[in-house]
Design an enzyme around this catalytic site. Structure first.
Site, PDB file in Angstrom:
ATOM      1  CG  HIS A   1      -1.715   1.025   1.343  1.00 12.42           C
ATOM      2  ND1 HIS A   1      -1.528   2.263   2.040  1.00 12.42           N
ATOM      3  CD2 HIS A   1      -3.252   1.337   0.780  1.00 12.42           C
ATOM      4  CE1 HIS A   1      -2.547   3.115   1.879  1.00 12.42           C
ATOM      5  NE2 HIS A   1      -3.475   2.491   1.047  1.00 12.42           N
TER       6      HIS A   1
ATOM      7  CB  THR B   1       0.731   4.009   4.345  1.00  8.60           C
ATOM      8  OG1 THR B   1       0.220   2.630   4.233  1.00  8.60           O
ATOM      9  CG2 THR B   1      -0.097   5.155   3.820  1.00  8.60           C
ATOM     10  CE  LYS B   2       1.470  -1.465   5.264  1.00 12.19           C
ATOM     11  NZ  LYS B   2       0.192  -0.564   4.901  1.00 12.19           N
ATOM     12  CG  ASN B   3       9.372   0.623   4.865  1.00 10.84           C
ATOM     13  OD1 ASN B   3       8.288   0.944   5.373  1.00 10.84           O
ATOM     14  ND2 ASN B   3      10.583   0.561   5.479  1.00 10.84           N
TER      15      ASN B   3
ATOM     16  CB  ILE C   1       4.238   2.068  -2.338  1.00 13.03           C
ATOM     17  CG1 ILE C   1       4.885   2.848  -3.492  1.00 13.03           C
ATOM     18  CG2 ILE C   1       4.621   2.427  -1.085  1.00 13.03           C
ATOM     19  CD1 ILE C   1       4.519   4.405  -3.336  1.00 13.03           C
TER      20      ILE C   1
END
Length: 379
Positions: free
Chosen positions: A177, A179-181, A183
């Protein structure tokens, strides 16, 4: 100042154009295979399958375990709804566990008392990319003949001792997603570490068909052989993700620098008992996914978020406990899960993303110091 900003490492658009030229957009093409091989080769995952989301990967795990109505699955209450939904959709009764006293992760010492003859699986969430005590989890699972699913949505490139998270449990789910490190906009990955699930996972992934085996020439017919759904990620998502994975080392180095900048600059406030800083156990090597502070009261957290907002800085709280949710409250057994509730009411996350500059961080840190210099007037 946004809380998060999706990062473009440089090759994403070029790879998407390459996928278009390849004439393969629907999934399981060259970019999908590159991403899967990355996890298999770098992290020792037996079989990796790219999915439309981390949620989809968890749902596949529930299908692979053949979860039935009445089965019990133990999960932390301090987590996202996807962790529970994957099993509730199969008819399972979710049994919630509390957090640790000094970390939002699941309290392993409480799990044994929650196990009943109906318990099928333990799900652990590596909050903020910080490992749960996986040796204790796996020992408990072996003692009671249970399956372990790692919700590693936040935990790419994190480790328990020397073992990559997502490679320890029988199954694991990652998220890409935005918001992850790293994406893909939306995307996920199912890691299969137990050989007994490998062949069936690919069938479930391919809508219940043996399509993948057919195109490899391993079967004469392409037909419906099991349950499944549309879990494959598009090649466009895979192309974007591959560019990110190629730059993982640079992304991680930047996040580490930012995380450590926050930590060092906020130690004086923590020493003055303004708030608590993140705790990382000695057995864990985390991936600098989230930087948070734990405020003293709910009122203080509310005031802090508002104060940062007046300075155009977006800080946010995180999970609300699932056992107290409108959907599951009546199904919960009534236990007070006080530590998880504490984190739900006191934890606040600060902006952390690749393009966050040192000047940005210094401004955020200065506003935090200013808020606590004015306390208790702010709260």
């Amino acid at each position: 100042m946004p809380f998060n900003k999706p990062y473009l490492s440089g090759q994403e658009l070029a790879y998407i154009q390459q996928a278009l030229r390849n004439g393969k957009l629907s999934g399981n093409g060259w970019f999908t295979q590159q991403c899967q091989q990355f996890f298999e080769q770098r992290y020792g995952v037996r079989k990796a399958l790219l999915t439309t989301s981390g949620t989809a990967a968890l749902e596949m795990a529930a299908l692979l375990l053949d979860i039935q109505p009445g089965d019990e699955v133990i999960i932390p209450t301090f987590t996202f709804t996807s962790t529970a939904n994957a099993f509730v959709l199969r008819g399972a009764h979710v049994v919630f566990a509390d957090s640790l006293p000094d970390h939002p992760n699941i309290d392993i010492t409480q799990l044994e008392q929650l196990i009943t003859p109906r318990t099928r699986a333990l799900v652990v969430v590596h909050y903020a990319g910080v490992a749960c005590d996986m040796a204790a989890v796996m020992q408990l699972a072996q003692r009671y003949n249970l399956f372990v699913i790692e919700d590693a949505a936040q935990a790419i490139d994190s480790y328990y001792q020397q073992r990559p998270l997502g490679s320890i449990g029988h199954l694991a789910a990652f998220s890409f997603h935005e918001t992850k490190n790293v994406i893909a906009g939306e995307g996920g990955l199912l890691a299969i570490n137990d050989e007994q699930f490998q062949a069936r996972a690919e069938i479930i992934w391919e809508k219940g068909t043996n399509r993948a085996a057919y195109f490899r020439g391993e079967t004469a017919r392409y037909q419906w052989v099991d349950v499944g759904s549309s879990y494959l990620a598009s090649e466009l998502n895979a192309a974007y993700l591959w560019a990110q994975l190629e730059n993982l080392a640079f992304i991680q180095a930047q996040r580490q620098q930012q995380w450590e900048q926050y930590y060092t600059a906020l130690v004086p406030l923590a020493a003055a008992n303004a708030f608590a800083l993140p705790m990382v156990p000695a057995y864990a090597r985390h991936n600098w996914h989230i930087f948070y502070v734990v405020c003293r009261t709910l009122e203080e957290r509310t005031a802090l978020i508002k104060y940062l907002g007046t300075h155009r800085i977006l800080a946010v709280f995180h999970y609300q406990t699932l056992h107290n949710s409108p959907f599951y409250y009546a199904r919960h057994d009534g236990r007070a899960l006080t530590r998880a509730s504490f984190y739900a009411d006191h934890l606040v996350r600060l902006p952390l993303f690749y393009e966050l500059t040192l000047a940005d961080q210094q401004r955020i840190i200065a506003v935090l110091h200013e808020f606590y210099a004015l306390a208790p007037n702010n709260s």
